[in-house]
Design a protein around this motif. Sequence first.
Motif, PDB file in Angstrom:
ATOM      1  N   PRO A   5      27.594 -25.398 -17.216  1.00 16.09           N
ATOM      2  CA  PRO A   5      28.821 -24.676 -17.593  1.00 16.09           C
ATOM      3  C   PRO A   5      28.832 -24.321 -19.074  1.00 16.09           C
ATOM      4  CG  PRO A   5      29.320 -26.627 -16.279  1.00 16.09           C
ATOM      5  CD  PRO A   5      27.869 -26.726 -16.643  1.00 16.09           C
ATOM      6  N   TYR A   6      29.463 -23.218 -19.375  1.00 16.56           N
ATOM      7  CA  TYR A   6      29.672 -22.715 -20.728  1.00 16.56           C
ATOM      8  C   TYR A   6      28.378 -22.217 -21.382  1.00 16.56           C
ATOM      9  CZ  TYR A   6      33.744 -25.630 -19.819  1.00 16.56           C
ATOM     10  OH  TYR A   6      34.838 -26.234 -19.229  1.00 16.56           O
ATOM     11  N   LEU A   7      27.208 -22.531 -20.755  1.00 13.21           N
ATOM     12  CA  LEU A   7      25.950 -22.059 -21.324  1.00 13.21           C
ATOM     13  C   LEU A   7      25.293 -20.993 -20.440  1.00 13.21           C
ATOM     14  CD1 LEU A   7      24.329 -25.384 -22.638  1.00 13.21           C
ATOM     15  CD2 LEU A   7      25.579 -23.649 -23.942  1.00 13.21           C
ATOM     16  N   ASP A   8      25.323 -21.238 -19.135  1.00 15.85           N
ATOM     17  CA  ASP A   8      24.656 -20.337 -18.190  1.00 15.85           C
ATOM     18  C   ASP A   8      25.687 -19.432 -17.520  1.00 15.85           C
ATOM     19  OD1 ASP A   8      22.337 -21.638 -18.808  1.00 15.85           O
ATOM     20  OD2 ASP A   8      22.255 -22.841 -16.965  1.00 15.85           O
ATOM     21  N   THR A   9      25.248 -18.212 -17.310  1.00 16.08           N
ATOM     22  CA  THR A   9      26.022 -17.272 -16.486  1.00 16.08           C
ATOM     23  C   THR A   9      25.121 -16.801 -15.349  1.00 16.08           C
ATOM     24  OG1 THR A   9      25.357 -15.427 -17.894  1.00 16.08           O
ATOM     25  CG2 THR A   9      27.457 -16.483 -18.387  1.00 16.08           C
ATOM     26  N   MET A  10      25.725 -16.547 -14.194  1.00 18.97           N
ATOM     27  CA  MET A  10      24.960 -16.166 -12.997  1.00 18.97           C
ATOM     28  C   MET A  10      25.551 -14.891 -12.397  1.00 18.97           C
ATOM     29  SD  MET A  10      24.693 -16.041  -9.433  1.00 18.97           S
ATOM     30  CE  MET A  10      26.180 -16.881  -8.937  1.00 18.97           C
ATOM     31  N   GLU A  11      24.662 -14.097 -11.764  1.00 17.37           N
ATOM     32  CA  GLU A  11      25.119 -12.875 -11.088  1.00 17.37           C
ATOM     33  C   GLU A  11      24.293 -12.667  -9.830  1.00 17.37           C
ATOM     34  OE1 GLU A  11      25.874  -8.128 -12.046  1.00 17.37           O
ATOM     35  OE2 GLU A  11      25.491  -9.570 -13.676  1.00 17.37           O
ATOM     36  N   ASN A  12      24.951 -12.255  -8.741  1.00 16.91           N
ATOM     37  CA  ASN A  12      24.269 -11.936  -7.482  1.00 16.91           C
ATOM     38  C   ASN A  12      23.602 -10.563  -7.579  1.00 16.91           C
ATOM     39  OD1 ASN A  12      24.781 -14.236  -5.869  1.00 16.91           O
ATOM     40  ND2 ASN A  12      26.900 -13.550  -5.548  1.00 16.91           N
TER      41      ASN A  12
ATOM     42  N   ALA B  70      39.439 -35.213 -15.932  1.00 14.84           N
ATOM     43  CA  ALA B  70      39.790 -33.839 -15.574  1.00 14.84           C
ATOM     44  C   ALA B  70      38.787 -32.849 -16.155  1.00 14.84           C
ATOM     45  CB  ALA B  70      41.216 -33.522 -16.069  1.00 14.84           C
ATOM     46  N   PHE B  71      38.364 -33.112 -17.387  1.00 17.57           N
ATOM     47  CA  PHE B  71      37.381 -32.224 -18.013  1.00 17.57           C
ATOM     48  C   PHE B  71      36.049 -32.262 -17.247  1.00 17.57           C
ATOM     49  CE2 PHE B  71      33.840 -31.759 -21.011  1.00 17.57           C
ATOM     50  CZ  PHE B  71      34.074 -30.469 -21.460  1.00 17.57           C
TER      51      PHE B  71
ATOM     52  N   LEU C 271      33.030 -25.729 -12.499  1.00 14.86           N
ATOM     53  CA  LEU C 271      32.488 -24.510 -13.105  1.00 14.86           C
ATOM     54  C   LEU C 271      30.979 -24.417 -12.918  1.00 14.86           C
ATOM     55  CD1 LEU C 271      34.499 -24.350 -16.463  1.00 14.86           C
ATOM     56  CD2 LEU C 271      34.779 -22.903 -14.445  1.00 14.86           C
ATOM     57  N   GLY C 272      30.323 -25.536 -12.779  1.00 13.35           N
ATOM     58  CA  GLY C 272      28.867 -25.522 -12.613  1.00 13.35           C
ATOM     59  C   GLY C 272      28.415 -25.209 -11.200  1.00 13.35           C
ATOM     60  N   ILE C 273      29.274 -25.450 -10.209  1.00 11.02           N
ATOM     61  CA  ILE C 273      28.912 -25.144  -8.814  1.00 11.02           C
ATOM     62  C   ILE C 273      29.201 -23.674  -8.539  1.00 11.02           C
ATOM     63  CG2 ILE C 273      29.384 -25.654  -6.402  1.00 11.02           C
ATOM     64  CD1 ILE C 273      30.180 -28.466  -7.265  1.00 11.02           C
TER      65      ILE C 273
END
Length: 336
Positions: free
Chosen positions: A54-61, A13-14, A21-23
């Motif tokens: 996940p948990y490391l990268d953040t993305m923005e349009n 599950a994790f 979360l990565g997609i």
Amino acid sequence: MNPSGVIAIALIAFVLGTIRLGIHQVDEGHVGVYWRGGALTTRISEPGYHLKVPYLDTMENVQITLQTDKVTDIPCGTSGGVLIMIEKVEVVNRLKKEYVYETIKNYTTNYDKVWIFDKIHHEINQFCSRHTLQEVYIDLFHTVDDRLVQALQADADKWAPGIEIIAIRITKPRIPGTIAANYEKMEAEKTKLMISTATQKVVEKEAETDRIRATIEATKVAEVARIQAEQRIMEMEAVQRQRKVEDETHLTHEKALADAAYYRVAKEAESNKLKLTPEYLQLEMTRSISQNTKIYFGPAIQSMFVDFMSNYLNNTAAPTTTTPTDPPASSQKKEV
């Protein structure tokens, strides 16, 4: 349940949650920018599905197509101290794709707040403080949008070259009610003046049209008269040439007749000169005497014939007419 099974299920599950979360998705007309641990990375992704840590990268349009930023309720104080309000200014702009990383690094994803929203407030206040209410509200209002485009684009080219200002639309300022009423009265008077001026122009145009029409009509009449006069002159010249030809023809004919008559008379004179010999005259005299129905008796008959022949010869040779000699009084005649 076996504890190892629970752990396995939790682990699965994790992992599935982490993958989910990565997609992420990048929308059309945008690019994806990424931060890792709060630091902007150089990674730029195209529209579609992508993976991140996940948990490391953040993305923005970040939008790279045309967008419209609306700046509302902008206070503006004129040089005369009147406070007016500009309800809305719309700024059409675009962020160039090749400058996305540099622009976001320097001004974050809210770059438009610094170079559009705040800049619009600043430039409008600068414009209002340098001009009167009449200039801001009436005289120079049509130039405000162009002034804003030039000011925003100049600063963007210098400090944020990735921002392109396409166009600016600005609403009419909202002024105090008493001043607005005065402007409405002034506009009404101006409208009356415009109507009066337009009416005057119409009257002048009609008068000008009538003058032009009269000029054209007079020109047409004069042209027709000139053409008719030229036609009459041409007809007179034609008649004159015809008479001249007729006179020349008549003169030639009369001259030919005169030459013929002269030639005939000359030939007759020449013929008579050759024909009237003494012998011929003697013959004609004899014929004339033989045809005479009168017989003369007397002692001077011989001298009468001699005188008659002498006078006859003289009259034939000379052009002057001589009166015949009367017969002697003593001669007597008797009709047969």
